[in-house]
Design an enzyme around this catalytic site. Structure first.
Site, PDB file in Angstrom:
ATOM      1  N   ARG A 177      -6.568  -4.420  -3.184  1.00 45.54           N
ATOM      2  CA  ARG A 177      -6.000  -3.342  -4.018  1.00 45.54           C
ATOM      3  C   ARG A 177      -4.933  -2.543  -3.255  1.00 45.54           C
ATOM      4  NH1 ARG A 177      -8.388  -6.300  -6.525  1.00 45.54           N
ATOM      5  NH2 ARG A 177     -10.180  -5.984  -7.917  1.00 45.54           N
ATOM      6  N   SER A 237     -12.220   0.746 -13.525  1.00 43.31           N
ATOM      7  CA  SER A 237     -13.153   1.157 -12.466  1.00 43.31           C
ATOM      8  C   SER A 237     -12.574   2.324 -11.684  1.00 43.31           C
ATOM      9  CB  SER A 237     -13.421  -0.002 -11.515  1.00 43.31           C
ATOM     10  OG  SER A 237     -14.169  -0.980 -12.190  1.00 43.31           O
ATOM     11  N   GLU A 280     -10.464   4.001  -6.675  1.00 47.48           N
ATOM     12  CA  GLU A 280      -9.557   2.896  -7.016  1.00 47.48           C
ATOM     13  C   GLU A 280      -8.375   3.458  -7.807  1.00 47.48           C
ATOM     14  OE1 GLU A 280     -11.275  -0.826  -8.100  1.00 47.48           O
ATOM     15  OE2 GLU A 280      -9.531  -1.432  -9.271  1.00 47.48           O
TER      16      GLU A 280
HETATM   17  C1  LIG Z   1     -10.019  -1.233 -19.076  1.00 47.77           C
HETATM   18  C2  LIG Z   1      -9.390  -1.414 -17.729  1.00 47.77           C
HETATM   19  C3  LIG Z   1      -9.751  -2.507 -16.948  1.00 47.77           C
HETATM   20  C4  LIG Z   1      -9.149  -2.698 -15.687  1.00 47.77           C
HETATM   21  N1  LIG Z   1      -9.496  -3.796 -14.963  1.00 47.77           N
HETATM   22  C5  LIG Z   1      -8.910  -3.985 -13.761  1.00 47.77           C
HETATM   23  C6  LIG Z   1      -9.248  -5.141 -12.982  1.00 47.77           C
HETATM   24  O1  LIG Z   1     -10.043  -5.974 -13.375  1.00 47.77           O
HETATM   25  N2  LIG Z   1      -8.643  -5.284 -11.772  1.00 47.77           N
HETATM   26  C7  LIG Z   1      -7.730  -4.371 -11.294  1.00 47.77           C
HETATM   27  O2  LIG Z   1      -7.208  -4.578 -10.195  1.00 47.77           O
HETATM   28  N3  LIG Z   1      -7.391  -3.277 -12.023  1.00 47.77           N
HETATM   29  C8  LIG Z   1      -7.960  -3.060 -13.219  1.00 47.77           C
HETATM   30  N4  LIG Z   1      -7.624  -1.960 -13.956  1.00 47.77           N
HETATM   31  C9  LIG Z   1      -6.680  -0.987 -13.401  1.00 47.77           C
HETATM   32  C10 LIG Z   1      -5.230  -1.192 -13.880  1.00 47.77           C
HETATM   33  O3  LIG Z   1      -5.179  -1.945 -15.038  1.00 47.77           O
HETATM   34  C11 LIG Z   1      -4.384  -1.877 -12.867  1.00 47.77           C
HETATM   35  O4  LIG Z   1      -4.405  -1.166 -11.674  1.00 47.77           O
HETATM   36  C12 LIG Z   1      -2.927  -2.017 -13.344  1.00 47.77           C
HETATM   37  O5  LIG Z   1      -2.322  -2.988 -12.530  1.00 47.77           O
HETATM   38  C13 LIG Z   1      -2.118  -0.741 -13.295  1.00 47.77           C
HETATM   39  O6  LIG Z   1      -0.882  -0.959 -13.960  1.00 47.77           O
HETATM   40  P1  LIG Z   1      -0.115   0.216 -14.721  1.00 47.77           P
HETATM   41  O7  LIG Z   1       1.186  -0.293 -15.172  1.00 47.77           O
HETATM   42  O8  LIG Z   1      -0.954   0.827 -15.762  1.00 47.77           O
HETATM   43  O9  LIG Z   1       0.101   1.232 -13.522  1.00 47.77           O
HETATM   44  P2  LIG Z   1       0.047   2.811 -13.588  1.00 47.77           P
HETATM   45  O10 LIG Z   1      -1.330   3.246 -13.882  1.00 47.77           O
HETATM   46  O11 LIG Z   1       1.115   3.323 -14.461  1.00 47.77           O
HETATM   47  O12 LIG Z   1       0.398   3.137 -12.068  1.00 47.77           O
HETATM   48  C14 LIG Z   1      -0.490   2.761 -11.052  1.00 47.77           C
HETATM   49  C15 LIG Z   1       0.217   2.935  -9.698  1.00 47.77           C
HETATM   50  O13 LIG Z   1       1.256   1.967  -9.591  1.00 47.77           O
HETATM   51  C16 LIG Z   1       2.506   2.603  -9.350  1.00 47.77           C
HETATM   52  N5  LIG Z   1       3.541   1.842 -10.065  1.00 47.77           N
HETATM   53  C17 LIG Z   1       3.510   1.413 -11.363  1.00 47.77           C
HETATM   54  N6  LIG Z   1       4.631   0.718 -11.649  1.00 47.77           N
HETATM   55  C18 LIG Z   1       5.381   0.714 -10.523  1.00 47.77           C
HETATM   56  C19 LIG Z   1       6.671   0.186 -10.174  1.00 47.77           C
HETATM   57  N7  LIG Z   1       7.410  -0.498 -11.043  1.00 47.77           N
HETATM   58  N8  LIG Z   1       7.129   0.393  -8.921  1.00 47.77           N
HETATM   59  C20 LIG Z   1       6.400   1.079  -8.008  1.00 47.77           C
HETATM   60  N9  LIG Z   1       5.193   1.605  -8.264  1.00 47.77           N
HETATM   61  C21 LIG Z   1       4.686   1.425  -9.500  1.00 47.77           C
HETATM   62  C22 LIG Z   1       2.351   4.018  -9.874  1.00 47.77           C
HETATM   63  O14 LIG Z   1       3.226   4.896  -9.197  1.00 47.77           O
HETATM   64  C23 LIG Z   1       0.894   4.290  -9.565  1.00 47.77           C
HETATM   65  O15 LIG Z   1       0.758   4.745  -8.247  1.00 47.77           O
HETATM   66  C24 LIG Z   1      -8.189  -1.755 -15.210  1.00 47.77           C
HETATM   67  C25 LIG Z   1      -7.842  -0.657 -16.011  1.00 47.77           C
HETATM   68  C26 LIG Z   1      -8.418  -0.493 -17.252  1.00 47.77           C
HETATM   69  C27 LIG Z   1      -8.014   0.688 -18.092  1.00 47.77           C
END
Ligand SMILES: Cc1cc2nc3c(=O)[nH]c(=O)nc-3n(C[C@H](O)[C@H](O)[C@H](O)COP(=O)(O)OP(=O)(O)OC[C@H]3O[C@@H](n4cnc5c(N)ncnc54)[C@H](O)[C@@H]3O)c2cc1C
Length: 311
Positions: free
Chosen positions: A163, A215, A307
């Site tokens: 992560r 999570s 996380e």
């Molecule tokens: C129901 C559910 C299930 C999930 N299951 C998993 C799982 O199985 N495994 C897992 O690893 N995660 C899981 N997650 C967490 C999440 O989906 C992931 O971490 C996802 O990759 C985050 O993407 P996001 O676009 O929503 O990022 P955001 O929440 O918008 O941002 C997360 C971080 O990434 C940074 N970021 C986003 N885009 C960029 C970019 N283009 N450049 C630089 N930094 C950036 C942001 O600044 C922030 O610090 C889950 C979440 C939910 C709600």
């Protein structure tokens, strides 16, 4: 003026929680990104308060809001080739998973049902079912938001681990623009059935009917779990992608499942999730997170690491 002011962050969070962003912009291209950064430079020359937002599935916005600029990434586009896929960072992971399957390209099956954008997944090296975004990643292109220089990194240079990636720490002033992945042609039906299996698993086990961030805490590597606790939970060890004790199992063994603070609740369906039952505040969520941490510290002598990102 491209930048908007006083935009409610709850509308851009999967948790539906958070105060206002002082400045906010949605960017659909690198050019729009650069123009927005140039405008913001006049307000905050050091870029001390700039936050890149993907789909908001992993960020808890505080109730007091964000006193800086939120840049929402809407840069999209997927280009599939014979053994390579190039994707813009604002694409939904699910669109990448589905469109690759449509072209019979194997490589993203592990991510079936994974919410969020490609950029968010790269920054946090998202993973599930033994797979991680780093597994077939070839190259990431990013923009340094201060120098406005474009940087290309290969897989090793991204320094992925659990992560984690270089973008989380050393390169946290970089906006991930796009990435290239290696893929291979495979049987379309088989690819689709693996994806469907993961989507159903998530539907069965995650409280998806309520706003949530997935999570809240990282699972705990077995090496740092006290021996007696490891013995008690040895049947629950899973590879994620290395042996860990799932935090959900530890919480499930306490009386914390279903515990509420305001409209925030420790999920009964998946106790490492906190759900928003309606009008939860970030402060409610933080109280529950603290309660979980203290309880597991006292009962099992383990320290939890968030996380999610708290802003
Ligand atoms: C129901 C559910 C299930 C999930 N299951 C998993 C799982 O199985 N495994 C897992 O690893 N995660 C899981 N997650 C967490 C999440 O989906 C992931 O971490 C996802 O990759 C985050 O993407 P996001 O676009 O929503 O990022 P955001 O929440 O918008 O941002 C997360 C971080 O990434 C940074 N970021 C986003 N885009 C960029 C970019 N283009 N450049 C630089 N930094 C950036 C942001 O600044 C922030 O610090 C889950 C979440 C939910 C709600």
């Amino acid at each position: 003026m491209i930048l908007k002011t006083n935009i409610p962050l709850r509308d851009h969070s999967n948790f539906k929680i958070g105060g206002n962003a002082k400045y906010f912009v949605e960017v659909k291209s690198k050019e729009e990104l650069v123009n927005s950064l140039n405008e913001y430079r006049e307000i905050d020359p050091c870029f001390s308060s700039v936050f890149v937002l993907g789909k908001g599935t992993n960020v808890l916005f505080k109730d007091e809001g964000y006193d800086g600029l939120i840049i929402k990434n809407e840069i999209c586009g997927i280009r599939e080739e014979f053994n390579e896929v190039e994707v813009a960072s604002g694409e939904l992971m699910q669109d990448l998973v589905i469109s690759s399957a449509e072209f019979s390209l194997s490589g993203f099956e592990w991510a079936g049902g994974l919410p969020g954008s490609v950029g968010g997944a790269i920054r946090g090296n998202a993973g599930a079912f033994g797979g991680e975004i780093k597994d077939n990643l070839l190259e990431v292109t990013s923009l340094n938001m201060i120098s406005l220089k474009t940087i290309a990194r290969n897989n090793l240079e991204c320094r992925f681990n659990y992560r984690n990636s270089v973008f989380k720490y050393e390169a946290n002033k970089e906006f991930i623009l796009s990435a290239k992945f290696s893929v291979k042609k495979d049987d379309k039906k088989e690819i689709e059935s693996k994806i469907e299996e993961r989507v159903s698993y998530r539907k069965d086990r995650h409280p998806l009917q309520y706003p949530n961030l997935g999570s809240m805490f990282k699972n705990i590597p077995v090496e740092i779990v006290p021996k007696d606790v490891l013995e008690e939970f040895k049947n629950y060890i899973k590879n994620d992608p290395f042996p860990v004790i799932p935090v959900a199992k530890l919480i499930a063994s306490t009386k914390l499942m279903g515990r509420r603070e305001g409209d925030a609740q420790i999920s009964e369906k998946h106790p490492n999730f906190i759900v928003n039952l309606g009008s939860a505040k970030a402060s409610d969520v933080l109280i529950l997170m603290n309660i979980i941490k203290e309880e597991l510290k006292e009962k099992y002598r383990v320290s939890l690491e968030e996380e999610i990102m708290i802003l």
